[in-house]
Design a protein around this motif. Sequence first.
Motif, PDB file in Angstrom:
ATOM      1  N   HIS A 297       1.019  -1.021  -0.124  1.00 28.15           N
ATOM      2  CA  HIS A 297      -0.263   0.330   0.215  1.00 28.15           C
ATOM      3  C   HIS A 297       1.161   1.364  -0.354  1.00 28.15           C
ATOM      4  CE1 HIS A 297      -3.657  -1.920   0.375  1.00 28.15           C
ATOM      5  NE2 HIS A 297      -2.366  -3.771   1.241  1.00 28.15           N
ATOM      6  N   PHE A 298       0.788   2.156  -0.519  1.00 26.47           N
ATOM      7  CA  PHE A 298       0.853   3.125  -0.639  1.00 26.47           C
ATOM      8  C   PHE A 298      -0.044   4.470  -0.806  1.00 26.47           C
ATOM      9  CE2 PHE A 298       1.395   2.230  -4.857  1.00 26.47           C
ATOM     10  CZ  PHE A 298       0.115   2.529  -6.069  1.00 26.47           C
ATOM     11  N   GLU A 299       0.470   5.715  -0.047  1.00 28.00           N
ATOM     12  CA  GLU A 299      -0.261   7.220  -0.143  1.00 28.00           C
ATOM     13  C   GLU A 299      -0.059   7.596  -1.227  1.00 28.00           C
ATOM     14  OE1 GLU A 299      -2.728   7.904   1.925  1.00 28.00           O
ATOM     15  OE2 GLU A 299      -2.918   5.441   2.974  1.00 28.00           O
ATOM     16  N   GLU A 300       0.910   8.405  -1.603  1.00 24.78           N
ATOM     17  CA  GLU A 300       1.220   9.448  -3.075  1.00 24.78           C
ATOM     18  C   GLU A 300       1.787   8.253  -3.734  1.00 24.78           C
ATOM     19  OE1 GLU A 300       2.750  12.182  -0.455  1.00 24.78           O
ATOM     20  OE2 GLU A 300       0.725  12.667   0.673  1.00 24.78           O
ATOM     21  N   ALA A 301       2.867   7.849  -3.133  1.00 27.49           N
ATOM     22  CA  ALA A 301       3.948   7.618  -4.544  1.00 27.49           C
ATOM     23  C   ALA A 301       4.370   6.138  -4.171  1.00 27.49           C
ATOM     24  CB  ALA A 301       5.022   8.003  -4.597  1.00 27.49           C
ATOM     25  N   PHE A 302       5.021   5.445  -5.766  1.00 36.11           N
ATOM     26  CA  PHE A 302       5.763   4.316  -5.282  1.00 36.11           C
ATOM     27  C   PHE A 302       6.326   3.527  -6.313  1.00 36.11           C
ATOM     28  CE2 PHE A 302       6.162  -0.097  -6.047  1.00 36.11           C
ATOM     29  CZ  PHE A 302       6.282  -0.870  -5.127  1.00 36.11           C
ATOM     30  N   ARG A 303       7.798   2.878  -5.789  1.00 29.36           N
ATOM     31  CA  ARG A 303       8.839   2.657  -7.179  1.00 29.36           C
ATOM     32  C   ARG A 303       9.365   1.116  -6.553  1.00 29.36           C
ATOM     33  NH1 ARG A 303      14.391   4.797  -6.491  1.00 29.36           N
ATOM     34  NH2 ARG A 303      14.471   6.025  -4.349  1.00 29.36           N
ATOM     35  N   MET A 304       9.958   1.114  -7.626  1.00 31.31           N
ATOM     36  CA  MET A 304      10.384  -0.681  -6.872  1.00 31.31           C
ATOM     37  C   MET A 304      11.838  -0.304  -7.950  1.00 31.31           C
ATOM     38  SD  MET A 304       9.502  -4.704  -7.354  1.00 31.31           S
ATOM     39  CE  MET A 304      10.788  -5.701  -7.209  1.00 31.31           C
ATOM     40  N   THR A 305      12.798  -1.048  -7.493  1.00 29.57           N
ATOM     41  CA  THR A 305      14.475  -1.110  -7.809  1.00 29.57           C
ATOM     42  C   THR A 305      14.838  -2.677  -7.906  1.00 29.57           C
ATOM     43  OG1 THR A 305      15.756  -0.726  -6.407  1.00 29.57           O
ATOM     44  CG2 THR A 305      15.206   0.797  -8.321  1.00 29.57           C
ATOM     45  N   LEU A 306      15.277  -3.326  -8.714  1.00 35.54           N
ATOM     46  CA  LEU A 306      15.570  -4.847  -8.730  1.00 35.54           C
ATOM     47  C   LEU A 306      17.469  -5.142  -9.125  1.00 35.54           C
ATOM     48  CD1 LEU A 306      15.194  -7.572  -8.145  1.00 35.54           C
ATOM     49  CD2 LEU A 306      14.174  -8.061 -10.353  1.00 35.54           C
ATOM     50  N   ASP A 307      18.252  -4.745  -8.411  1.00 36.41           N
ATOM     51  CA  ASP A 307      19.912  -5.518  -8.416  1.00 36.41           C
ATOM     52  C   ASP A 307      20.228  -6.892  -9.810  1.00 36.41           C
ATOM     53  OD1 ASP A 307      20.475  -3.328  -6.423  1.00 36.41           O
ATOM     54  OD2 ASP A 307      20.881  -4.408  -5.552  1.00 36.41           O
ATOM     55  N   ASP A 308      20.929  -6.381 -10.287  1.00 32.31           N
ATOM     56  CA  ASP A 308      21.474  -6.985 -11.214  1.00 32.31           C
ATOM     57  C   ASP A 308      22.823  -7.056 -11.225  1.00 32.31           C
ATOM     58  OD1 ASP A 308      21.960  -8.772 -14.024  1.00 32.31           O
ATOM     59  OD2 ASP A 308      22.308  -7.198 -14.944  1.00 32.31           O
ATOM     60  N   LEU A 309      22.861  -8.487 -10.316  1.00 32.88           N
ATOM     61  CA  LEU A 309      24.328  -8.700  -9.360  1.00 32.88           C
ATOM     62  C   LEU A 309      23.988 -10.586  -8.768  1.00 32.88           C
ATOM     63  CD1 LEU A 309      25.942  -7.448  -7.353  1.00 32.88           C
ATOM     64  CD2 LEU A 309      24.770  -8.070  -5.290  1.00 32.88           C
ATOM     65  N   GLY A 310      25.588 -10.716  -8.715  1.00 35.45           N
ATOM     66  CA  GLY A 310      26.373 -12.402  -8.880  1.00 35.45           C
ATOM     67  C   GLY A 310      27.567 -12.454  -8.078  1.00 35.45           C
ATOM     68  N   TRP A 311      27.463 -13.518  -7.829  1.00 36.46           N
ATOM     69  CA  TRP A 311      28.897 -13.659  -6.963  1.00 36.46           C
ATOM     70  C   TRP A 311      29.938 -12.743  -7.028  1.00 36.46           C
ATOM     71  CZ3 TRP A 311      28.757 -19.826  -6.996  1.00 36.46           C
ATOM     72  CH2 TRP A 311      27.553 -20.353  -5.772  1.00 36.46           C
ATOM     73  N   THR A 312      29.906 -12.434  -8.237  1.00 39.75           N
ATOM     74  CA  THR A 312      31.173 -12.030  -8.711  1.00 39.75           C
ATOM     75  C   THR A 312      30.994  -9.935  -8.880  1.00 39.75           C
ATOM     76  OG1 THR A 312      31.108 -12.384 -11.438  1.00 39.75           O
ATOM     77  CG2 THR A 312      32.041 -13.700  -9.938  1.00 39.75           C
ATOM     78  N   GLY A 313      29.577  -9.903  -8.742  1.00 35.99           N
ATOM     79  CA  GLY A 313      29.379  -8.334  -8.529  1.00 35.99           C
ATOM     80  C   GLY A 313      28.448  -8.382  -9.321  1.00 35.99           C
ATOM     81  N   PRO A 314      28.354  -6.487 -10.048  1.00 34.89           N
ATOM     82  CA  PRO A 314      27.333  -6.250 -10.963  1.00 34.89           C
ATOM     83  C   PRO A 314      27.518  -6.511 -12.081  1.00 34.89           C
ATOM     84  CG  PRO A 314      28.634  -4.154  -9.670  1.00 34.89           C
ATOM     85  CD  PRO A 314      29.708  -5.634  -9.687  1.00 34.89           C
ATOM     86  N   ARG A 315      26.706  -6.792 -13.118  1.00 31.91           N
ATOM     87  CA  ARG A 315      25.996  -7.880 -14.513  1.00 31.91           C
ATOM     88  C   ARG A 315      25.651  -6.857 -15.224  1.00 31.91           C
ATOM     89  NH1 ARG A 315      26.776 -12.859 -14.442  1.00 31.91           N
ATOM     90  NH2 ARG A 315      25.705 -13.138 -16.210  1.00 31.91           N
ATOM     91  N   TYR A 316      25.198  -6.899 -16.751  1.00 24.77           N
ATOM     92  CA  TYR A 316      25.278  -6.086 -17.586  1.00 24.77           C
ATOM     93  C   TYR A 316      24.013  -7.140 -18.543  1.00 24.77           C
ATOM     94  CZ  TYR A 316      29.087  -8.804 -19.884  1.00 24.77           C
ATOM     95  OH  TYR A 316      29.316  -9.734 -19.916  1.00 24.77           O
ATOM     96  N   ASP A 317      23.090  -7.702 -17.708  1.00 23.91           N
ATOM     97  CA  ASP A 317      21.905  -8.856 -18.579  1.00 23.91           C
ATOM     98  C   ASP A 317      21.534  -8.150 -19.175  1.00 23.91           C
ATOM     99  OD1 ASP A 317      23.773 -11.722 -17.592  1.00 23.91           O
ATOM    100  OD2 ASP A 317      22.598 -10.311 -15.290  1.00 23.91           O
TER     101      ASP A 317
END
Length: 346
Positions: A297-317
């Motif tokens: 539930h939100f009253e005024e705004a909402f956003r969501m993010t999701l990392d692209d991350l593996g064991w070796t660090g950031p990825r580029y998928d």
Amino acid sequence: MDHTIARYALISDARTFAFSAENPTGTRGGGGRGGDCTKLSPTVVIPAGETVTLVDVDGPGVIQNMWFTGYVGHSFILRIYWDGQTYPSVEAPLSAFFGCAYDENFVDRDGRYPVLNSAMLLVAPGRGYNCFFEMPFRRHCLITMENRSEKDEALYYIITGCRQHVPEEAGCFHASYRQEHPVQKGRSYTVIDGIRGKGQFLGLTLATGMNGNNTCWVEGEARMFIDDDLYPSIHYTGTEDYFTGSYGFGNDIYIKRYQTFSGLYSGLYAILGDNEAFYNGQQRFLLYRFHVPDPIHFEEAFRMTLDDLGWTGPRYDDYTSVAYWYQTLPSAPLKPLPTDREMCMK
């Protein structure tokens, strides 16, 4: 003792309607005049570059089910407009809306049609797209389909609903498409932002394409920002955890192989590409998570993010998603879609 009776067992004043190629106006008694065992207009052909109206109905009422087949690729753009707004509240490629963004891949790693078997969306063999999200409207509902390809394409469809009273507190259904091919390395993927209004987030469908050895790509964390959050109020520990799995969906322990599952509200329902080598590259995954028992539930705004991350660090998928939510009107305009060519995923 009070006993709640299921809604479908209650007699009401609701009036059912259904729009299809056989009854494009959705009027009572408006179906084909051919009689038994005839097919007069089973499909509609949408010319290249044109848009057709599938539903145009006054309210109050609710859309209860949508079914599509025929051409069901990314070149068809589904749009839904509520209560006279000039811009859509739903705008997404048809395939991505139904959690099937890799629409040119008809066979999964095991040689079967990918089947999404949830309570809200169903992708049935062979490519029958079904939506069970209830979509209330007060004054008007307009549903269109645009063909952005360079050739004419056929669509089979039936969209059912009813005219009925809509409670004051009912929100309007929204859905928005996003993609990054690839995700910028070291930065989170944005599932949704720009939502303005009061409502509840209902989840997403996600397609991921691994670029190179996947090194446990599901290490990426899901973050949800409610209203004016500077830091997330809801923070999951990993991608597979957000989609209700664990330990790399089984690839980290015991059988050492990703295992698909498809539940009422969550699943990793399809894997495309070879899966014989441990953490091998160039795999594609189709996932969904619906917050029906646990809406955010939100009253005024909402956003969501999701990392692209593996064991070796950031990825580029390659990440592709559709977010679903309900909110009050007027809503903010959705982020413009990429071009048809930019959407192409194989």
